[in-house]
Enzyme design. Structure first.
Site: not given
Ligand code: ATR
Length: 276
Positions: A72, A76, A138, A141
Site C-alpha cells: 500500500t 503501489k 482520478a 483508487a
Molecule cells: P489514492 O491512492 O488513495 O487514490 P491518490 O492517488 O493520491 O490516493 O488520489 C487522491 C484523490 O483525492 C485524487 O483524485 C485527488 O485529487 P487531485 O488529483 O486533484 O490531487 C483527490 N483529492 C485529495 N485531496 C483533495 C482536495 N483537497 N480537494 C479535491 N480533491 C482532492
C-alpha cells in the site's frame, strides 16, 4: 492474540508493506479471516520506505514460507516493475496492491481495489451493470474503480477531479479499452446519475471539503464511499439528508480482504474458490 501461540515452523507467512505502517488495519482483518477458516497462516506488518523497497522485495523472493504480501501507500506503483508478471487489471491501472510469491520465488502482482469495490456493492444488492455512474477522483483508487465499473458494464461513466488533466487522461485510457461506453468529464454536479461514488481521499480528515455538490443529489441516487474511517463520512451524512441510499466503505474492505487472501494463496483450488 491467542492465535499467535499457534504459530509454528509450518505456518505460512504473509506481509503488508507500507510507509507509514502504524495505521494499517489489514493484518488484524486478515488474521481474523485466517483464524475463522482454521488456516495456519499469519500476516505481519513490514515498515519499508521507498528507497528500500527494491532491496526488501529482492529479499522476500528468498523467504520460502512467505506466500505473498499486500502493498500500500506509497509503493503501489513502484512495486509493478518489481513483479515478474502482473494481471491485466494491474497493467491497465498501472498499480499493484497484492503480490503472490510462487514456490520458485517469482512474484505475480494484481490490483483488487476495483474488484473489491464491485464485490462490496454486489454484496449489498447493488448491480452497477447498466447504471449511469458519477465518479469523483482520478487517483490510484479511482483508476482501479473506474476500470472495474467500465468492465462491469455501466451505461455511462462521468469522472470529476480537482486536477482536471488527471481525469482527462483517465478518460482517454478508459475510452481506448471500452470504446462502446459513454465516458465523460464531469463537474462537481452529480445530478442525473444512478450511482455516485467518492473515490477521492476527501472525508478522511474532519476539516475536508465535500468532494461534490451535495445540494444537487436526489433521493433516487445511491451514494457510495471507499473511505472506511470514519464509516459515515460527511458526504454520506449529507446524502442521507438528501434522501439518498448510502453505501459505506466497509463492504469494499471486507470483500477485498477475502479477494487478497485468495490472490496470495499458492494452492490453485483456493485461488479459484468462490469467495463472494
Ligand atoms: P489514492 O491512492 O488513495 O487514490 P491518490 O492517488 O493520491 O490516493 O488520489 C487522491 C484523490 O483525492 C485524487 O483524485 C485527488 O485529487 P487531485 O488529483 O486533484 O490531487 C483527490 N483529492 C485529495 N485531496 C483533495 C482536495 N483537497 N480537494 C479535491 N480533491 C482532492
Amino acid at each position: 492474540m491467542d492465535d499467535i501461540k499457534k504459530i509454528s515452523g509450518s505456518t505460512r507467512v504473509y506481509a503488508i508493506i507500507a510507509d507509514p505502517i502504524h495505521h494499517v488495519q489489514t493484518p488484524s482483518a486478515m488474521n481474523q479471516l485466517f483464524a475463522a477458516r482454521g488456516d495456519d497462516r499469519v500476516m505481519v506488518p513490514f515498515h519499508v520506505n521507498e528507497s528500500e523497497l527494491g532491496a526488501v522485495v529482492a529479499g522476500l523472493r528468498g523467504i520460502k514460507n512467505l506466500d505473498g504480501f499486500i502493498v500500500t501507500v506509497p509503493h503501489k506503483t513502484a512495486i509493478l516493475e518489481l513483479c515478474d508478471s502482473v494481471s491485466d487489471s494491474a497493467k491497465l491501472v498501472g498499480a499493484v496492491n497484492v503480490v503472490r510469491r510462487d514456490e520458485d520465488g517469482s512474484l505475480h502482482g494484481d490490483i483488487l481495489d476495483g474488484a473489491g469495490f464491485l464485490a462490496g456493492l454486489r454484496q449489498r444488492g447493488i448491480e452497477p451493470a447498466g447504471m449511469s455512474v458519477y465518479l469523483a477522483g482520478a487517483g490510484g483508487a479511482a483508476k482501479a474503480i473506474a476500470f472495474a465499473l467500465a468492465a462491469a458494464g455501466v451505461s455511462k461513466l462521468t469522472i470529476f477531479n480537482r486536477t482536471a488533466s488527471k481525469a482527462v487522461e483517465l478518460i482517454q485510457r478508459l475510452s481506448a479499452v471500452f470504446p462502446a461506453t459513454e465516458i465523460l468529464l464531469g463537474s462537481d454536479d452529480p445530478a442525473g446519475h444512478d450511482l455516485v461514488v467518492n473515490s477521492t481521499s476527501l472525508g478522511l480528515r474532519v476539516d475536508d471539503i465535500l468532494p461534490l455538490d451535495v445540494t444537487l443529489l436526489t433521493p433516487s441516487q445511491i451514494v457510495a464511499e471507499i473511505i472506511m474511517q470514519p464509516a459515515i463520512t460527511p458526504l454520506l451524512v449529507a446524502a442521507t439528508q438528501m434522501g439518498c441510499r448510502i453505501h459505506d466503505g466497509m463492504p469494499m474492505l471486507l470483500c477485498q480482504i477475502e479477494l487478497m487472501a485468495a490472490a496470495m494463496a499458492t494452492n490453485k483450488n483456493e485461488q479459484n474458490h468462490e469467495y463472494i
